[in-house]
Scaffold this motif. Sequence first.
Motif, PDB file in Angstrom:
ATOM      1  N   ILE A 190       0.841  -1.198   0.000  1.00 45.10           N
ATOM      2  CA  ILE A 190       0.000   0.000   0.000  1.00 45.10           C
ATOM      3  C   ILE A 190       0.876   1.248   0.000  1.00 45.10           C
ATOM      4  O   ILE A 190       0.635   2.204  -0.759  1.00 45.10           O
ATOM      5  CB  ILE A 190      -0.945  -0.006   1.225  1.00 45.10           C
ATOM      6  CG1 ILE A 190      -2.034  -1.073   1.040  1.00 45.10           C
ATOM      7  CG2 ILE A 190      -1.567   1.365   1.449  1.00 45.10           C
ATOM      8  CD1 ILE A 190      -2.943  -1.251   2.238  1.00 45.10           C
ATOM      9  N   ILE A 191       1.908   1.243   0.832  1.00 48.45           N
ATOM     10  CA  ILE A 191       2.845   2.371   0.871  1.00 48.45           C
ATOM     11  C   ILE A 191       3.542   2.525  -0.470  1.00 48.45           C
ATOM     12  O   ILE A 191       3.716   3.646  -0.979  1.00 48.45           O
ATOM     13  CB  ILE A 191       3.869   2.160   2.006  1.00 48.45           C
ATOM     14  CG1 ILE A 191       3.155   2.216   3.362  1.00 48.45           C
ATOM     15  CG2 ILE A 191       4.986   3.202   1.943  1.00 48.45           C
ATOM     16  CD1 ILE A 191       3.976   1.656   4.511  1.00 48.45           C
ATOM     17  N   SER A 192       3.919   1.418  -1.077  1.00 48.68           N
ATOM     18  CA  SER A 192       4.596   1.463  -2.381  1.00 48.68           C
ATOM     19  C   SER A 192       3.676   2.033  -3.457  1.00 48.68           C
ATOM     20  O   SER A 192       4.122   2.785  -4.329  1.00 48.68           O
ATOM     21  CB  SER A 192       5.087   0.062  -2.767  1.00 48.68           C
ATOM     22  OG  SER A 192       6.019  -0.429  -1.817  1.00 48.68           O
ATOM     23  N   VAL A 193       2.395   1.672  -3.410  1.00 45.11           N
ATOM     24  CA  VAL A 193       1.428   2.279  -4.340  1.00 45.11           C
ATOM     25  C   VAL A 193       1.406   3.787  -4.127  1.00 45.11           C
ATOM     26  O   VAL A 193       1.408   4.580  -5.082  1.00 45.11           O
ATOM     27  CB  VAL A 193       0.017   1.690  -4.144  1.00 45.11           C
ATOM     28  CG1 VAL A 193      -1.021   2.492  -4.945  1.00 45.11           C
ATOM     29  CG2 VAL A 193      -0.024   0.229  -4.582  1.00 45.11           C
ATOM     30  N   GLY A 194       1.391   4.202  -2.869  1.00 47.85           N
ATOM     31  CA  GLY A 194       1.385   5.626  -2.560  1.00 47.85           C
ATOM     32  C   GLY A 194       2.598   6.357  -3.105  1.00 47.85           C
ATOM     33  O   GLY A 194       2.491   7.499  -3.581  1.00 47.85           O
ATOM     34  N   ILE A 195       3.752   5.708  -3.066  1.00 47.01           N
ATOM     35  CA  ILE A 195       4.965   6.316  -3.617  1.00 47.01           C
ATOM     36  C   ILE A 195       4.848   6.462  -5.129  1.00 47.01           C
ATOM     37  O   ILE A 195       5.161   7.516  -5.693  1.00 47.01           O
ATOM     38  CB  ILE A 195       6.204   5.474  -3.253  1.00 47.01           C
ATOM     39  CG1 ILE A 195       6.440   5.517  -1.743  1.00 47.01           C
ATOM     40  CG2 ILE A 195       7.441   5.981  -3.996  1.00 47.01           C
ATOM     41  CD1 ILE A 195       7.497   4.564  -1.263  1.00 47.01           C
ATOM     42  N   THR A 196       4.379   5.404  -5.801  1.00 49.57           N
ATOM     43  CA  THR A 196       4.274   5.490  -7.262  1.00 49.57           C
ATOM     44  C   THR A 196       3.269   6.546  -7.687  1.00 49.57           C
ATOM     45  O   THR A 196       3.393   7.135  -8.767  1.00 49.57           O
ATOM     46  CB  THR A 196       3.886   4.134  -7.876  1.00 49.57           C
ATOM     47  OG1 THR A 196       2.639   3.685  -7.329  1.00 49.57           O
ATOM     48  CG2 THR A 196       4.962   3.091  -7.620  1.00 49.57           C
ATOM     49  N   ALA A 197       2.260   6.804  -6.838  1.00 49.42           N
ATOM     50  CA  ALA A 197       1.255   7.827  -7.165  1.00 49.42           C
ATOM     51  C   ALA A 197       1.780   9.234  -6.912  1.00 49.42           C
ATOM     52  O   ALA A 197       1.599  10.133  -7.745  1.00 49.42           O
ATOM     53  CB  ALA A 197      -0.021   7.589  -6.353  1.00 49.42           C
ATOM     54  N   LYS A 198       2.440   9.441  -5.787  1.00 50.45           N
ATOM     55  CA  LYS A 198       2.875  10.790  -5.408  1.00 50.45           C
ATOM     56  C   LYS A 198       4.277  11.122  -5.909  1.00 50.45           C
ATOM     57  O   LYS A 198       4.566  12.272  -6.248  1.00 50.45           O
ATOM     58  CB  LYS A 198       2.816  10.956  -3.894  1.00 50.45           C
ATOM     59  CG  LYS A 198       3.053  12.390  -3.440  1.00 50.45           C
ATOM     60  CD  LYS A 198       2.774  12.569  -1.950  1.00 50.45           C
ATOM     61  CE  LYS A 198       2.950  14.038  -1.549  1.00 50.45           C
ATOM     62  NZ  LYS A 198       2.689  14.243  -0.097  1.00 50.45           N
ATOM     63  N   TYR A 199       5.138  10.108  -5.963  1.00 50.10           N
ATOM     64  CA  TYR A 199       6.532  10.312  -6.367  1.00 50.10           C
ATOM     65  C   TYR A 199       6.885   9.298  -7.460  1.00 50.10           C
ATOM     66  O   TYR A 199       7.628   8.340  -7.230  1.00 50.10           O
ATOM     67  CB  TYR A 199       7.476  10.160  -5.175  1.00 50.10           C
ATOM     68  CG  TYR A 199       7.169  11.108  -4.034  1.00 50.10           C
ATOM     69  CD1 TYR A 199       7.456  12.469  -4.141  1.00 50.10           C
ATOM     70  CD2 TYR A 199       6.579  10.650  -2.849  1.00 50.10           C
ATOM     71  CE1 TYR A 199       7.181  13.349  -3.104  1.00 50.10           C
ATOM     72  CE2 TYR A 199       6.294  11.522  -1.805  1.00 50.10           C
ATOM     73  CZ  TYR A 199       6.601  12.870  -1.938  1.00 50.10           C
ATOM     74  OH  TYR A 199       6.328  13.744  -0.905  1.00 50.10           O
TER      75      TYR A 199
END
Length: 370
Positions: A190-199
């Motif tokens: 989930i955190i990794s998805v968040g990184i790909t979305a924001k950064y």
Amino acid sequence: MLSQYLLPLLIPFSSFVAAQTCTSLTIPVNVSAQTSHITLPEPVDQSALTAFFINYTTPSIDYPDSIINGTRQLKAQYKIFGKLCTPKDVKPNGTLEFATHGIAFTHAYWEVGGDKSEFNYAAKAVASSHSIFYYDRLGTGASSQPDGIQDVQSTVHVEIAHALVQYLRQGKTGHTFGKVIGIGHSFGSIISVGITAKYPKDFDDVILTGFAIGDTSGLFIGVAGFGATIASELIPNLKTSNSYVVPGTPSSYQAGFLQYPNYDPAVIAAQFKIRGTATIGEFTTLAAPVVPATNFTGRVLVVTGITDSFFCGGNCAENVNGTTPPNLVAGLYPVTSNFSSYIPLDTGHGINLHFSAPTTYNLIEKWIGA
């Protein structure tokens, strides 16, 4: 697309043991993040904590939304513990795997069983000529353990992971990396998805293990079976507040992470003993980072066990909108250069804990490439 169903095949660990150099690091990370203002007091005891999880797992209400009242800006510095393992003959501008563990684990999820274990993912990565950085998320292991309601939340984890990736990309460990591959497990995915979305430039490619979308029943099943217990009442010498929890019993650990009997009981007993904490803040903000990564063009691989409870309700072969929950993740990545999925058989949510792990590791490392 990769085949979704491959029969488990155990591969001797000796086939991928390689010389490696591992360095332990404690990295100070400055965080500026927009967090949720959670209007919930710290549980006074186990009964109050259990009441939180009863409300959380009631499908007819959106309990997390009911206890969030707007946002606040968090500015803080935390210490994050991690390990960087490299091949002994590591060359400049090689490939780095950036690994983020899930709830109820620590960095040790990536080195299950120790140096000579067939379940040690980090050793397999290094044997594949990759470096790997894996760490204790905020609130777990040897990393800082701040307020478990207002500080340890999903958006904070995304900012910490981003800062760590930049630290590594800038060569501050003495090594330079030409490619960074994100790999997460469960909440780490989930955190990794968040990184790909924001950064979207942080990772060249991303691997999401123990992750899927489209089956909301799985979250209620998984969390209800988690057996959340105040961590400081079960873990010797742990000084965390009552907002920190762990799976309460080996049975609850099995319910959430394992498919019987496809694991080594001795390995599981050792992992249960060193299980990691989770927080009320994490559970309340669990899904916040899961938004479409509209600018991420790297490759995406989803690897989720056939009986994953948290993300597939125990059946990752189920048909949801004409496909499987792991394949629905493709909808989060509209401009990916390649999307693949793999569903290992005889495997539950804790992928690295099962006999199928060596075969899964081989597939992942082959997918990453040189």
